[in-house]
Design a protein around this motif. Structure first.
Motif, PDB file in Angstrom:
ATOM      1  N   GLN A  30      48.612  -3.440  37.307  1.00  0.00           N
ATOM      2  CA  GLN A  30      48.563  -2.100  35.802  1.00  0.00           C
ATOM      3  C   GLN A  30      47.392  -2.216  35.559  1.00  0.00           C
ATOM      4  O   GLN A  30      46.314  -2.719  35.282  1.00  0.00           O
ATOM      5  N   PRO A  31      46.509  -0.559  34.768  1.00  0.00           N
ATOM      6  CA  PRO A  31      46.008   0.009  34.781  1.00  0.00           C
ATOM      7  C   PRO A  31      45.594  -0.494  33.180  1.00  0.00           C
ATOM      8  O   PRO A  31      46.889  -1.092  32.273  1.00  0.00           O
ATOM      9  N   GLN A  32      44.156  -1.093  32.651  1.00  0.00           N
ATOM     10  CA  GLN A  32      44.544  -0.945  31.713  1.00  0.00           C
ATOM     11  C   GLN A  32      44.781   0.186  30.286  1.00  0.00           C
ATOM     12  O   GLN A  32      45.367  -1.208  28.768  1.00  0.00           O
ATOM     13  N   ARG A  33      45.006   0.812  30.442  1.00  0.00           N
ATOM     14  CA  ARG A  33      45.764   1.853  29.129  1.00  0.00           C
ATOM     15  C   ARG A  33      47.226   1.591  29.032  1.00  0.00           C
ATOM     16  O   ARG A  33      47.045   1.859  28.122  1.00  0.00           O
ATOM     17  N   LEU A  34      47.770   1.340  29.824  1.00  0.00           N
ATOM     18  CA  LEU A  34      48.887   0.307  29.620  1.00  0.00           C
ATOM     19  C   LEU A  34      48.848  -0.542  28.754  1.00  0.00           C
ATOM     20  O   LEU A  34      50.071  -0.951  27.837  1.00  0.00           O
ATOM     21  N   TYR A  35      48.213  -1.151  27.902  1.00  0.00           N
ATOM     22  CA  TYR A  35      48.046  -1.969  26.880  1.00  0.00           C
ATOM     23  C   TYR A  35      47.602  -1.027  25.252  1.00  0.00           C
ATOM     24  O   TYR A  35      47.832  -1.502  24.448  1.00  0.00           O
ATOM     25  N   ARG A  36      47.625  -0.101  25.650  1.00  0.00           N
ATOM     26  CA  ARG A  36      47.832   1.113  24.460  1.00  0.00           C
ATOM     27  C   ARG A  36      48.820   1.835  24.490  1.00  0.00           C
ATOM     28  O   ARG A  36      48.539   2.801  23.198  1.00  0.00           O
ATOM     29  N   ALA A  37      49.284   2.228  25.844  1.00  0.00           N
ATOM     30  CA  ALA A  37      50.765   3.138  26.126  1.00  0.00           C
ATOM     31  C   ALA A  37      51.207   2.813  25.158  1.00  0.00           C
ATOM     32  O   ALA A  37      51.926   1.915  25.629  1.00  0.00           O
ATOM     33  N   TRP A  38      52.277   4.180  24.441  1.00  0.00           N
ATOM     34  CA  TRP A  38      53.938   3.580  24.353  1.00  0.00           C
ATOM     35  C   TRP A  38      54.533   3.857  25.130  1.00  0.00           C
ATOM     36  O   TRP A  38      56.135   3.105  25.096  1.00  0.00           O
ATOM     37  N   MET A  39      54.407   4.958  26.469  1.00  0.00           N
ATOM     38  CA  MET A  39      55.241   4.622  27.094  1.00  0.00           C
ATOM     39  C   MET A  39      54.522   5.052  28.559  1.00  0.00           C
ATOM     40  O   MET A  39      53.420   5.992  28.557  1.00  0.00           O
ATOM     41  N   ALA A  40      55.158   5.129  29.366  1.00  0.00           N
ATOM     42  CA  ALA A  40      54.072   5.170  31.030  1.00  0.00           C
ATOM     43  C   ALA A  40      55.198   5.566  31.871  1.00  0.00           C
ATOM     44  O   ALA A  40      56.371   4.683  31.889  1.00  0.00           O
ATOM     45  N   GLU A  41      55.113   6.343  32.500  1.00  0.00           N
ATOM     46  CA  GLU A  41      55.796   7.243  34.442  1.00  0.00           C
ATOM     47  C   GLU A  41      55.198   6.545  35.471  1.00  0.00           C
ATOM     48  O   GLU A  41      53.760   7.235  35.536  1.00  0.00           O
ATOM     49  N   PHE A  42      56.121   6.150  36.451  1.00  0.00           N
ATOM     50  CA  PHE A  42      55.600   5.937  37.365  1.00  0.00           C
ATOM     51  C   PHE A  42      56.575   7.326  38.114  1.00  0.00           C
ATOM     52  O   PHE A  42      57.700   6.719  38.994  1.00  0.00           O
ATOM     53  N   ARG A  43      55.892   7.924  38.607  1.00  0.00           N
ATOM     54  CA  ARG A  43      57.146   8.911  39.883  1.00  0.00           C
ATOM     55  C   ARG A  43      57.010   8.793  41.605  1.00  0.00           C
ATOM     56  O   ARG A  43      55.284   8.095  42.009  1.00  0.00           O
ATOM     57  N   THR A  44      57.520   8.457  41.946  1.00  0.00           N
ATOM     58  CA  THR A  44      57.764   7.647  43.597  1.00  0.00           C
ATOM     59  C   THR A  44      58.832   9.349  44.082  1.00  0.00           C
ATOM     60  O   THR A  44      59.487   9.667  43.589  1.00  0.00           O
ATOM     61  N   PRO A  45      58.399   8.989  45.496  1.00  0.00           N
ATOM     62  CA  PRO A  45      58.785  10.350  45.676  1.00  0.00           C
ATOM     63  C   PRO A  45      60.563   9.937  45.825  1.00  0.00           C
ATOM     64  O   PRO A  45      61.380  10.734  46.327  1.00  0.00           O
ATOM     65  N   PHE A  46      61.025   8.907  45.919  1.00  0.00           N
ATOM     66  CA  PHE A  46      62.574   8.523  45.639  1.00  0.00           C
ATOM     67  C   PHE A  46      63.252   7.972  44.351  1.00  0.00           C
ATOM     68  O   PHE A  46      64.290   8.192  44.196  1.00  0.00           O
ATOM     69  N   PHE A  47      62.234   7.762  43.995  1.00  0.00           N
ATOM     70  CA  PHE A  47      62.925   7.439  41.960  1.00  0.00           C
ATOM     71  C   PHE A  47      61.826   6.956  41.389  1.00  0.00           C
ATOM     72  O   PHE A  47      60.516   7.642  41.326  1.00  0.00           O
ATOM     73  N   ARG A  48      61.871   7.133  39.729  1.00  0.00           N
ATOM     74  CA  ARG A  48      60.953   7.406  39.230  1.00  0.00           C
ATOM     75  C   ARG A  48      61.186   5.828  37.685  1.00  0.00           C
ATOM     76  O   ARG A  48      62.461   5.153  37.621  1.00  0.00           O
ATOM     77  N   SER A  49      60.161   5.107  37.934  1.00  0.00           N
ATOM     78  CA  SER A  49      60.316   4.237  36.593  1.00  0.00           C
ATOM     79  C   SER A  49      59.302   4.311  35.392  1.00  0.00           C
ATOM     80  O   SER A  49      58.374   5.286  35.353  1.00  0.00           O
ATOM     81  N   TYR A  50      60.130   4.591  34.159  1.00  0.00           N
ATOM     82  CA  TYR A  50      59.205   4.193  32.581  1.00  0.00           C
ATOM     83  C   TYR A  50      59.065   2.861  32.051  1.00  0.00           C
ATOM     84  O   TYR A  50      59.773   2.278  32.033  1.00  0.00           O
ATOM     85  N   MET A  51      57.885   2.348  31.637  1.00  0.00           N
ATOM     86  CA  MET A  51      57.649   1.228  31.023  1.00  0.00           C
ATOM     87  C   MET A  51      57.528   1.229  29.685  1.00  0.00           C
ATOM     88  O   MET A  51      57.023   3.066  29.015  1.00  0.00           O
ATOM     89  N   ILE A  52      58.325   1.205  29.230  1.00  0.00           N
ATOM     90  CA  ILE A  52      58.624   2.144  27.680  1.00  0.00           C
ATOM     91  C   ILE A  52      57.602   0.404  26.919  1.00  0.00           C
ATOM     92  O   ILE A  52      57.937  -1.124  27.237  1.00  0.00           O
ATOM     93  N   ASN A  53      56.699   0.800  25.864  1.00  0.00           N
ATOM     94  CA  ASN A  53      56.233  -0.546  25.363  1.00  0.00           C
ATOM     95  C   ASN A  53      56.027   0.143  23.851  1.00  0.00           C
ATOM     96  O   ASN A  53      54.916  -0.176  23.001  1.00  0.00           O
ATOM     97  N   GLN A  54      56.986   0.228  22.967  1.00  0.00           N
ATOM     98  CA  GLN A  54      57.345   0.935  21.789  1.00  0.00           C
ATOM     99  C   GLN A  54      58.254   0.009  21.329  1.00  0.00           C
ATOM    100  O   GLN A  54      59.158   0.038  22.392  1.00  0.00           O
ATOM    101  N   PRO A  55      58.620  -0.512  20.256  1.00  0.00           N
ATOM    102  CA  PRO A  55      59.000  -1.316  19.584  1.00  0.00           C
ATOM    103  C   PRO A  55      60.504  -0.813  19.632  1.00  0.00           C
ATOM    104  O   PRO A  55      61.605  -0.567  19.489  1.00  0.00           O
ATOM    105  N   ALA A  56      60.646   0.548  18.950  1.00  0.00           N
ATOM    106  CA  ALA A  56      61.778   1.817  18.738  1.00  0.00           C
ATOM    107  C   ALA A  56      62.653   1.902  19.911  1.00  0.00           C
ATOM    108  O   ALA A  56      63.609   1.429  20.257  1.00  0.00           O
ATOM    109  N   LEU A  57      62.085   1.879  21.596  1.00  0.00           N
ATOM    110  CA  LEU A  57      62.421   2.204  21.774  1.00  0.00           C
ATOM    111  C   LEU A  57      62.975   1.102  23.038  1.00  0.00           C
ATOM    112  O   LEU A  57      64.404   1.167  23.278  1.00  0.00           O
ATOM    113  N   ILE A  58      62.941  -0.254  22.819  1.00  0.00           N
ATOM    114  CA  ILE A  58      62.957  -1.069  23.173  1.00  0.00           C
ATOM    115  C   ILE A  58      64.225  -1.615  22.280  1.00  0.00           C
ATOM    116  O   ILE A  58      65.329  -1.805  23.298  1.00  0.00           O
TER     117      ILE A  58
END
Ligand code: HEM
Length: 448
Positions: A30-58
């Motif tokens: 994982q990259p360093q920026r995830l420690y500051r991001a509220w959310m991050a998207e990982f696009r792949t050819p088959f499906f998408r992943s979203y990491m959520i890192n904000q209390p309201a979303l969790i």
């Protein structure tokens, strides 16, 4: 001194490098920026992943609408051979029924009843460690042994020295070595039909563990019928009927649940205790405070609530090294998060690892500071940004159990021994739980 943290990867890497990093280790992929991001998207050819890192979303995913975000099947498939239809993997009505049967066994009052078994396990751990006084030991191995002992004593009233219990423990170690990287399916762009990373021995070991657990469960069924069963967690769960359907677990279903209690209950507690001990070795002033507090420890349940420093340290270990570093859910319907459209079927990743070090929320996020839990920032974050046991309907059934076990073991060990770090600092990596790449070596001295 900052406690060990994996070196993050550079922000941009090719897909090929990404897959390679993942196979090596989930955390340093994982990259360093995830420690500051509220959310991050990982696009792949088959499906998408979203990491959520904000209390309201969790909160939305875990607490407010858990039925719209069931457990991801992509992750579950890695554990199916061992865990079958266990409560950890099921969703919907099956899961709800299972929780109705299991939850009463872990309620507050029962916790008091399991305490003597935990106490006996902590005394046995001190006994085993005494044989290594004056030496350097690898502590993860010791904490695994101790946590497995707790599970067998509380569940089946047998210590880890029991023949079948010992065999289950040994086979689990083999399983772990061969197990697939469980969270992989949620990030890596593999289509559903792609063969997963099962090794032959993973399936064989799973079958063998299940065979041993079946022996214990069948024997217990017979004791319950004969009226001679001990009053422990297994008896409680096997004699509870679901208030809605009126049914209890049959032997097969109970085997699935025992497998998860063993896995979820010993791997996680072992990881947390090992890191807590490492942190105490690295920060000796805290170790001394715990030892002093533990001088008054007596074998009654009420004395646990007096172990305040031990609890603060154990929670800080759970924050810095959450044993379950990531959890994955699947969006059942299209969503909009932070003005981004999340298609149905997307993987939603909640990372206690990143949330517990979220730079926009925590003061001194990477530092070891057990006193933080009494500060304003610490109290707010404890409510909003601390989820080592998850939250909401699917919260860990063993959370209360684990907090008694962890705090008791930590205090008992430090009451009897002084520990110091030995060799290079441990490197955290994510296996089934957060472990150290080359173990955690500590020097052990008996306290006078
Ligand atoms: C420090 C120790 C522990 C930690 C950090 C921990 C953490 C967790 C987490 C994060 C989950 C949710 C996983 C997810 O949603 O993907 C979970 C679930 C679970 N844990 Fe624990 N756990 C611990 C100890 C235990 C113990 C001692 C037991 C039982 C004796 C246990 C039994 C379970 C079960 C049955 C579930 C599945 C609950 C469900 O899905 O409804 N855990 N645990």
């Amino acid at each position: 001194m900052i406690p060990p943290k994996p070196t993050p990867r550079p922000d941009k890497v090719s897909l090929h490098q990404y897959v390679r990093l993942f196979r090596k280790d989930l955390l340093s992929a994982q990259p360093q920026r995830l420690y500051r991001a509220w959310m991050a998207e990982f696009r792949t050819p088959f499906f998408r992943s979203y990491m959520i890192n904000q209390p309201a979303l969790i909160d939305e995913v875990l607490k407010k609408r858990p039925d719209d975000f069931p457990k991801s099947q992509r992750v579950s498939e890695g554990l199916k051979p061992l865990l079958g239809e266990s409560v950890f993997l099921t969703n919907g009505e099956v899961w709800k029924r299972q929780r109705r049967i299991i939850d009463p066994a872990f309620e507050g009052g029962r916790l008091r009843d399991t305490f003597p078994a935990m106490w006996a396990a902590s005394e046995a751990a001190v006994q085993r460690l005494s044989q290594h006084a004056g030496q350097v030991i690898e502590i993860e191995e010791e904490t695994s042994h101790a946590a497995a002992d707790v599970i067998f004593r509380t569940l089946f009233s047998i210590p880890i020295d029991h023949e079948v219990a010992g065999q289950v423990f040994d086979e689990f170690r083999t399983y772990q070595r061969s197990a697939p990287i469980v969270n992989l399916g949620a990030f890596i762009p593999l289509p559903r039909w792609f063969p997963r990373f099962f090794r032959k021995d993973t399936k064989r070991t799973a079958a063998s563990i299940r065979g041993l657990i079946t022996q214990l469960t069948e024997a217990r069924m017979a004791e319950i019928t004969a009226g001679s069963a001990p009053d422990d967690l297994a008896t409680k769960i096997m004699t509870t009927t679901d208030p809605v359907t009126g049914k209890s677990f049959d032997t097969n279903e109970m085997v699935d649940q025992v497998a998860i209690f063993f896995l979820a209950g010993h791997e996680t507690s072992a990881s947390a205790l090992a890191w807590a001990l490492y942190l105490c070795a690295a920060f000796p002033e805290w170790q001394e405070k715990i030892a002093e507090e533990a001088a008054g420890l007596t074998p009654d349940f009420a004395s646990i609530s007096k172990l305040r420093i031990s609890r603060d340290v154990f929670r800080e270990a759970l924050r810095l090294y959450p044993p379950v570093p990531m959890m994955v859910r699947e969006a059942n319907c299209p969503e909009t998060f932070r003005e981004r459209n999340i298609p149905k079927g997307s993987q939603v990743v909640i990372s206690p690892w990143h949330l517990h070090r979220q730079e926009r929320l925590w003061d001194n996020p990477d530092g070891f500071d057990p006193a933080r839990w009494h500060s304003e920032n610490g109290k707010t974050c404890a409510r909003e940004a601390f989820v080592p046991f998850s939250a909401g309907a699917r919260v860990c059934t063993g959370a209360g159990f684990a907090m008694v076990e962890g705090v008791l073991m930590l205090s008992m060990i430090l009451k009897h021994f002084r520990i110091s770090p030995e060799g290079p600092p441990p490197v955290p990596i994510a296996h089934l739980t957060v472990r150290s790449r080359h173990g955690i070596n500590l020097r052990l001295e008996r306290r006078k």
